[in-house]
Structures are given as C-alpha cells and as structure tokens.
Motif scaffolding. Sequence first.
Motif, mmCIF file in Angstrom:
data_model
loop_
_atom_site.group_PDB
_atom_site.id
_atom_site.type_symbol
_atom_site.label_atom_id
_atom_site.label_comp_id
_atom_site.label_asym_id
_atom_site.label_seq_id
_atom_site.Cartn_x
_atom_site.Cartn_y
_atom_site.Cartn_z
ATOM 1 N N ARG A 162 46.438 -7.975 -21.733
ATOM 2 C CA ARG A 162 45.803 -8.394 -22.987
ATOM 3 C C ARG A 162 46.876 -8.813 -23.974
ATOM 4 O O ARG A 162 47.989 -8.290 -23.947
ATOM 5 C CB ARG A 162 44.973 -7.267 -23.608
ATOM 6 C CG ARG A 162 43.732 -6.885 -22.810
ATOM 7 C CD ARG A 162 43.024 -5.695 -23.452
ATOM 8 N NE ARG A 162 41.838 -5.312 -22.713
ATOM 9 C CZ ARG A 162 40.630 -5.812 -22.932
ATOM 10 N NH1 ARG A 162 40.474 -6.722 -23.880
ATOM 11 N NH2 ARG A 162 39.594 -5.413 -22.231
ATOM 12 N N LEU A 163 46.516 -9.715 -24.868
ATOM 13 C CA LEU A 163 47.438 -10.168 -25.900
ATOM 14 C C LEU A 163 47.161 -9.455 -27.225
ATOM 15 O O LEU A 163 47.586 -9.895 -28.280
ATOM 16 C CB LEU A 163 47.328 -11.686 -26.083
ATOM 17 C CG LEU A 163 47.720 -12.498 -24.845
ATOM 18 C CD1 LEU A 163 47.481 -13.980 -25.080
ATOM 19 C CD2 LEU A 163 49.176 -12.248 -24.473
ATOM 20 N N VAL A 164 46.455 -8.330 -27.137
ATOM 21 C CA VAL A 164 46.136 -7.499 -28.301
ATOM 22 C C VAL A 164 46.552 -6.072 -27.985
ATOM 23 O O VAL A 164 46.381 -5.608 -26.856
ATOM 24 C CB VAL A 164 44.624 -7.550 -28.621
ATOM 25 C CG1 VAL A 164 44.279 -6.593 -29.752
ATOM 26 C CG2 VAL A 164 44.213 -8.963 -28.984
ATOM 27 N N LYS A 165 47.118 -5.381 -28.964
ATOM 28 C CA LYS A 165 47.484 -3.981 -28.752
ATOM 29 C C LYS A 165 47.121 -3.167 -29.984
ATOM 30 O O LYS A 165 46.990 -3.696 -31.088
ATOM 31 C CB LYS A 165 48.982 -3.849 -28.449
ATOM 32 C CG LYS A 165 49.884 -4.170 -29.628
ATOM 33 C CD LYS A 165 51.327 -3.827 -29.304
ATOM 34 C CE LYS A 165 52.209 -4.003 -30.529
ATOM 35 N NZ LYS A 165 53.600 -3.587 -30.287
ATOM 36 N N PRO A 225 37.746 -12.818 -22.581
ATOM 37 C CA PRO A 225 36.845 -13.624 -23.412
ATOM 38 C C PRO A 225 37.490 -13.987 -24.744
ATOM 39 O O PRO A 225 38.079 -13.144 -25.417
ATOM 40 C CB PRO A 225 35.635 -12.691 -23.611
ATOM 41 C CG PRO A 225 35.652 -11.802 -22.420
ATOM 42 C CD PRO A 225 37.093 -11.583 -22.093
ATOM 43 N N GLY A 226 37.388 -15.259 -25.092
ATOM 44 C CA GLY A 226 37.959 -15.730 -26.349
ATOM 45 C C GLY A 226 39.414 -16.139 -26.267
ATOM 46 O O GLY A 226 40.001 -16.568 -27.269
ATOM 47 N N LEU A 227 40.037 -16.028 -25.083
ATOM 48 C CA LEU A 227 41.443 -16.382 -24.962
ATOM 49 C C LEU A 227 41.634 -17.877 -25.200
ATOM 50 O O LEU A 227 40.911 -18.707 -24.639
ATOM 51 C CB LEU A 227 41.959 -15.998 -23.575
ATOM 52 C CG LEU A 227 43.471 -16.206 -23.344
ATOM 53 C CD1 LEU A 227 44.052 -15.044 -22.559
ATOM 54 C CD2 LEU A 227 43.739 -17.508 -22.597
ATOM 55 N N PRO A 271 44.204 -20.923 -24.714
ATOM 56 C CA PRO A 271 45.453 -21.322 -24.038
ATOM 57 C C PRO A 271 46.515 -21.829 -25.008
ATOM 58 O O PRO A 271 47.710 -21.603 -24.793
ATOM 59 C CB PRO A 271 44.984 -22.422 -23.084
ATOM 60 C CG PRO A 271 43.547 -22.147 -22.834
ATOM 61 C CD PRO A 271 43.027 -21.588 -24.120
ATOM 62 N N SER A 272 46.089 -22.491 -26.087
ATOM 63 C CA SER A 272 47.075 -23.001 -27.052
ATOM 64 C C SER A 272 47.788 -21.853 -27.764
ATOM 65 O O SER A 272 48.990 -21.938 -28.050
ATOM 66 C CB SER A 272 46.386 -23.905 -28.082
ATOM 67 O OG SER A 272 45.811 -25.026 -27.448
ATOM 68 N N ALA A 273 47.043 -20.775 -28.030
ATOM 69 C CA ALA A 273 47.669 -19.612 -28.662
ATOM 70 C C ALA A 273 48.673 -18.952 -27.716
ATOM 71 O O ALA A 273 49.752 -18.522 -28.136
ATOM 72 C CB ALA A 273 46.601 -18.604 -29.084
ATOM 73 N N VAL A 274 48.315 -18.868 -26.432
ATOM 74 C CA VAL A 274 49.242 -18.314 -25.448
ATOM 75 C C VAL A 274 50.494 -19.191 -25.378
ATOM 76 O O VAL A 274 51.621 -18.693 -25.320
ATOM 77 C CB VAL A 274 48.579 -18.222 -24.058
ATOM 78 C CG1 VAL A 274 49.553 -17.620 -23.051
ATOM 79 C CG2 VAL A 274 47.323 -17.385 -24.124
ATOM 80 N N ALA A 275 50.285 -20.508 -25.384
ATOM 81 C CA ALA A 275 51.427 -21.426 -25.344
ATOM 82 C C ALA A 275 52.321 -21.248 -26.565
ATOM 83 O O ALA A 275 53.545 -21.355 -26.475
ATOM 84 C CB ALA A 275 50.925 -22.862 -25.266
ATOM 85 N N GLY A 276 51.702 -20.958 -27.722
ATOM 86 C CA GLY A 276 52.498 -20.720 -28.926
ATOM 87 C C GLY A 276 53.378 -19.498 -28.789
ATOM 88 O O GLY A 276 54.532 -19.495 -29.219
#
Length: 974
Positions: free
Chosen positions: A440-443, A481-483, A485-490
């Motif tokens: 996850r990209l949230v903690k 859900p809600g991921l 891809p542009s945010a991950v790329a950032g």
Amino acid sequence: MSADSSDHQHHDLSPSERYAASRRRTEFAKTEVGQFSAALKFPMDQFQVEASQYLEDGHAVLVAAPTGAGKTVVAEFAIHLALAQGKKAFYTTPIKALSNQKYTDLVATHGAEKVGLLTGDTSRNPNAQIVVMTTEVLRNMLYAESTTLENLGYVVMDEVHYLADRFRGAVWEEVIIHLPESVQLVALSATVSNAEEFGAWLDTVRGSTAVVVSEHRPVPLWQHVVVGKDLYDLFSMTGEKEPTTRVNPELVQLAQSIQRDAQANDWGRPGTRSRNRQRTRGGRRQGDRRQSDHGGARGRPQPPRKDLRVSRPQMVRMLSREGLLPCIGFIFSRNGCDAAVEQCLSAGLDLTTDTEKQQILETVDRAATVLAEQDRDALGFWGFRDGLRRGFAAHHAGLLPLFKEIVEELFATGLVKVVFATETLALGINMPARTVVIERLVKFDGESHKDITPGEYTQLTGRAGRRGIDVEGHTVVLWQPGLDPSAVAGLAARRTYPLNSSFKPTYNMAVNLLTQFGRERSRNILESSFAQFQADRAVVGIAQEVQRQEHSLTGYEEAMECHLGDFTEYARLREEVSKAEKAASRSRNRAQRRAVMESLNKLAVGDIIDVQGSRDLGTSVVVSAAGNPTNPRVGVVTAKGQLRRLSTEEMDEPIVPCAGVELPRKLLTKSPKHRKNIAGWMHGAISQQRPPISDGEAPVGFRYKDEFDLNQVDELRKELHAHPCHGCPERENHQTWANRWQKLRAETDKNIAKIQGRTNTIARTFDRIVTLLTDFGYVEYDHVTERGKSLRRIYGDRDLLVSMLLQSGLMDDMSPEDLAGLAALLVFEAPTEDQVFQPAMPTQMLQGALDIVDEHWYTLEQAERQADLTVTAQPHPGLVWPIVRWVRGSELLTSLSGSDMAAGDFIRWARQVMDLLGQLAGLDDTHPDLARRCRRAKDLVNRGIVAYSSTVRLPDERKDDDDYNTIERLDLNQ
C-alpha cells in the motif's frame, strides 16, 4: 577521475593524446588512491575516485549516492589513509547490528589485531587503529574527553542522513560539532535533495568539505504495478525497450476503466455495458523483457473487478514465475507481516529445494539453542521455523531479535526467498533483494493514515537490485482501489528527499557543554548546529518577502486615505469592536469549560455520575481520578462494563456525583470480567443517593466577566460612531482597502515574528534549559554544581527526572529487584494512553516509589511548561511487572502474562532498562553502593534471551566450532 576511465577508446587517440593518457596513468598509480584502487578486485566508479582524491588532498568529504552504489569504498579508502599515516580511524554506524556487520567485514580485510569494536558494554580491542562503534559511543567519548581519541585522523559517519531522526538525530550533529579540527570527516549519506546545503554547513563547522553527489544507480530499477494477476510496467518504453518518464498509457487506460466501472457500480448501474467493457479491454503490457506468454493483459479477458487485488500468496507465485525472487514485501503493520506468513503457509507455498531446506534447518536449530525449551512453543518458534524451511519469513520490531537475526542471515545467503517486513527494515542492516513489493502507498503514522512520501518510497525501493548479482532491480506496487498510476510515477520519479535537522538541546547536553566550554562558548557551539544553519537560511527568503509586503502596505495606505480623518485608526476601532463582540460570546463558554474542569477535578474513585451530552455514556462509576488539575482526565466504567476516559474537551456540562460506591484498591480495569463486576457494584449503590455538590452553573465570577465584556462592546461602539471617518460617504470603499491592509499587515507581522523566532532559536532554548537547571540546583552562576555532575552521565528522554529521583534519595534503600522495576518505569513509553490508573506494584518499595516518581514528574512538568520547554513524558508503569517477573527468574512468556507486549518489544525495552541501570552503575565515585546494586540489577535483567543479541564471529571461525553459540553481551540500546 580514474586515470584510465577515458582510455577505452585508446585506438581513436592521437600519439600525443595516448602519451598524455599514459602519463596520467603513471601519475595516478603513484597516488594513495591509485595504490588503493590497484588492490581492489573491481574498477572504482568515478564518484569513488573523486571523493577519495579529495580525502587524499586533506579535505573532509560528504558522499551522497543511492543505496548500493558503493559509498563504503570511500570509507575504506579513509581507513587505508589512516593506516598509511599511522593514525586511527573510527567507523561509526547508527545501530549496533550495522556496527557488528562492519566489524566483521573489516576484520576480514585487515585482521583482528587491527580492528576494534565498541558498542557500550562490548569493548573489543578498543585501542586498535581501526575501531567500529555506534555514533552514541563516539558522542560519549567526546564529552568524556576519552584518551581513545588520541591520534585520531579519520571518522567515517555511515548513514549520516540519520541526523534527521527526531529521536536520535541530534547525536550526529553533536559528534560533527565536537570532533577535533584535525580529524577528517567522511560522511556517507543516501541521496538527499539538499546535499549541497548540508555540505555548506559541514564546510562552516569542519573546514574545507567537498560534496560528491552521484545520482547513478549501479543496478537499474524497473517499476511495475500488479493489477489482478498481471504485471504492468509503470513507465512506457522506447523502441530500445528502455523506460521513459511517461506513464504507461495502457496502465492509465486500465485505471480509468476500472474507475468508471467502480462509479457505475456505486450508482447501482453495473449492467451489461460495464461487464462488456471489462471483457473487451486488454492488450499487451509494454516493454516485456521476459517470455511474452506470461503475465500482462495479453489479449485474454481481464478478471472481474473484485479480483483486481492480488493476494499475498498469489503475489509470491507471480514473482516466482517471473523470476523476480528474492523479494522484500513491505507491509506497514506488524500483524500484517505475521499474517502474510500464515497466509503463505496455509496456501501451501514452498520456495526451497531439499538441499536448501537442510541448510536452513541447520542454521535455525543451531541459533535457537539459546531458547529455553518451554519458550519455543509460546514464541511461535515452530511456525517460524516451518516458514523459513519453505523460504519465507516476517521481519519487524516486535519479532524476537534472535528470530530477526536468523532471517537476516538466511536472506543474505539466498536461502530465504521472501521477507514480509515493516518499513524499519529500510533503515536497518544491508539486506538487498532482487525485488521490492509495496503493498500500500498509505501508512499509519500513529495518529492517522497518510500517503507515503517520495523520500520514503526512495528509501523502501533502495533495497531492490543486488550489486554484482542482479542485472536489474524491480519495484512492484500492488493495485488498490483508487490507485492512480500518475501518483505512483510521481513517487518513483522523485528519487531524492530533503535532509532536515532534528537537533535540539537536552538537559544532559546542557550540563556537558557548560562543564567543558562555559555558557558563551556553548551558545556559540549550538548556534553552529545544522538546525540553526537551516533556520538562518530560511530567514533570508522570509526577509525578502517582508520587503515586498511592506511595499504593498504603503500602496494600500494611500488607497484608503480619507479626507475626514485617520482611516487607519477608524479601521482599528472597527476591528476592536468585532473582536470584543466575539470575546463576549466566548466568555460564557470559557466559564462553562472552567466549571467542567473544576467538576472533573473534584471527582473521586467510587463516585457515580451520569454522563450526558456528546459522550452520552449514561450512568458510570469513576475508577481513576483526574491527576493533572490543569488537564483533568477521569477514568470511568460504564453500566455496560466499558472503560472510558472523560476530559474537559469532551464534556458539555459540569459533572456532579449522584451516588457513591466503595471499590477495591486494586482495580483490574483491563479485564472485561472485572469491569462487569465494577458495573454491578455501581448498580447496587445507585439507590443510596448522594446530594449534588453543585448545580452545574458557572461560578459567579465568570458571570461578572460576561457583564464586563458586554460593557466594553458598548463603549467601543460609541467611540466608533463618534469617529470623523464614520460619516464619510466613501467609508465602505476605504474599508475594503483597510481590510486588505489589515490582512497583509497581519501576514507581514507573522513573517517578522518568524524572523525573530528563528534567529538564535537553539541558543535561546539552551538559555531556558540553563535557567530551569539553575532553579533545580544543577547549575549555579553558569557553572555545573555537584548535583549537576551526575546528570552528565545520564542520557535519555527522562534524563533530568532520573537525576532528580537520584538526588531525592529514592534509590538509596532499593534492592536490585526494585531498581530494575524503577528503571522499567523510567524508560517505558506506552504506544497508546490506555493506562488510566496506577496499578498495584510488585513490591511495597515500588508502590511507594510510584507516588514519589509522579510527584517529581509533576513538579518538572509544571516547570517545563512555565519555561516553554518540551514536557518530559510521564512515566508509565506498563513495563514494571514484566521486568520484575523476569529478574525474579520467570520465563519470558510468564513474565509477559497479563501484558499485550510482544516478545521482541519486551527485549527491546529490557535492553533500555539495562542501559539506564548501566548509566547509574557508572556513578561509583559519588554513589558507590547504588552503583554496585545497579550492576547487580543489570545482571539480573541480562539473562537468557535478553542477554543474547548477536554473535560477532571472526572470519576464521567455523560454524562447527565449539564456541559458535557463545553469547556476546553487546550494548543493548544501540
């Protein structure tokens, strides 16, 4: 630059150019860098050569490069220089495990006679030319003016970006500031975005410092996203199948399609259209470098939306199929890591061969001989062993240190294929993998769930790709859900993060500085900290903004000019009227809040109350009194047997007891059964009504204040209406400009306050600390008193409180067992504020000590608040019973009975208990009897699994040696 780095096109050079290149190679070979490079088994990278040449020329050096880039080669060259010059070299690391690892590496290179290890209790060959140590040990040496510092030529500070750590970061700055001028510093850092700023500070405090930054990652990193059972590249590819900085359009299209499906389903219109769209989207993933018939959305139907999140066992199988093991799966939860192992076991995963299984079991069983037989079942050893046998394990702070070391060893040797870890592993010892998976990209940061930062993403993904083993590393983000891809790329594109100082003076630091340098020089030293350096740099930009704002204010003043009078004065009156009206409306609220606070303070254990309003708990009984009168918090048990806390902020009306009940002295409010008993006792006493203490209205004094506020509003209104500008026909137009002026004036004043606040902030904090220490008798006329000298040897978050208790005589008659319990009380910090009462203590001495500790803490807290200093955390009794049981000889699980504490956490806290006892044991000159009893208490704690930390093995020791399982009692707090 390396002498032969540009000679690969030798055949294209002219005769004169070939001659010049030959001369460079000859000259380079004569330098220390050249001789060092010639002895290596691999060619040095450009940044390694550059940094080493700066060192040879006498400069300090800061090397900032990605994880795995080979920064330690520069450190090894500094050690080479020290040996060549007959000087000492210290190699410091942030944690004990890294020190042990580096010690073993250096012994393998230079031999045991030339290398020492210092980690608190462990002192191995301390007078060697090369000594490895934790940074805290070097800080303590500098304050003690240790003779070990003689002839010191070089200090390597590995992982220097740790100075941003808010708990321990100040140690790095203290060392950098206090090191003798003659010492050359080698600072090794992860890639940070402000390396030049940090280097500029080093230049001011250490002299000439070269900054060498390398952005090159020796093992290329590929970024992926797993959607369903398919692996997509995050970035699109060029014709040569190299990643670009553009997000994979196929992945973007897929994310948008999933989002549309989700919205349609949310609105109750799933329909045929949504399902058809799912069946027809697809295509081939970009840049596939492996077999095209594996993974990806290769023309076959996509899974339904509910299957887009891959399970942990499915993820492992996918990575195994794609050849992406070994991997580290980062899960921001201890329970999540343990659950992942259980899920893999339940799914029947098996990643190892028969030969690997045999090697794993030999390692595990040999290391586990230090575990008591009765502890193995309770500690989950057999499940842990079975997971390792099949190639996977968990790694987190709650794990037994022994288990963590086994995982680290087996993963480093390639026997364990998958480790599920919390983010603490990203800052730990060297454990690279081919692939890093981020679930996850949230903690959760302890208060709320937040997105991980680019810096955290960089730190986590830095593990991917093993230099010399992997051609490329891989990062895999699992679809949620809600991921976006542009945010991950950032996150992936911003591979650096800023290094910000966490430095702040402490009581211990203050008395050490005063003793060595006096008041004025101490202030100058603190003003030279990186924290102050950054604050001063920030002031420059703020000052320029103030200049621009002052210019705009002049223009606003001209626009609101009134021919009838001073409109600035009129606007001020108008603002005062508005503020007075708001103050009057708030006055009764303040009175009501004070009444609530007073009513909470009057409540006693056994009072029965009726809690209405926002909490609406109904009939409840008080089980713990307010404690702090300025911030009362009352513990209650409700009629349903629930344990709740009441505070001023949560109450709408004052609380008045309606009855009372006698409760036992020892209340086991954590037990649901006992809470039900308490609720039953309360019901039995309800019939015995007690007259209310107060009618719940605000005290009379506050009503007078209401009347005063309203009179003030009337006076201001009269003054406003009498002002000449009140009759101006352009009044509202002037007021528009006045509003803008007032808003900008407030912003400008804030910026001016920032400038004043950031100037000399560290030194002013130091002044407040010295004033408080003077009030407590530790300092007199800027000199440390006899009482203050003991504080020089006490480190930790509650350093002054420990010293106050020492001076009070509380410890004079304590047994070793009591001292261990007291130390537990003074080091422990609960993860949550769930302790609302003081439990009965294991001994009568500790029971009395609990009240004395609270009394001294409350005195210190009031003084700190008055001095505008950070308040020392209140001691928490949650560790006392487990530690006392342990020192009495109980086994680990027996010691932890009745506690929610994990075994790994207990051992970590036990080591901190030992550390505090060790500090007190060092007071032989002033408190010899106490020192003796503290040493005994420390020995009682330091047994069994607590005593085991890690076995520091020399390179020539064989695994079947008789002393392989020898327990090394290392410093347990580093």
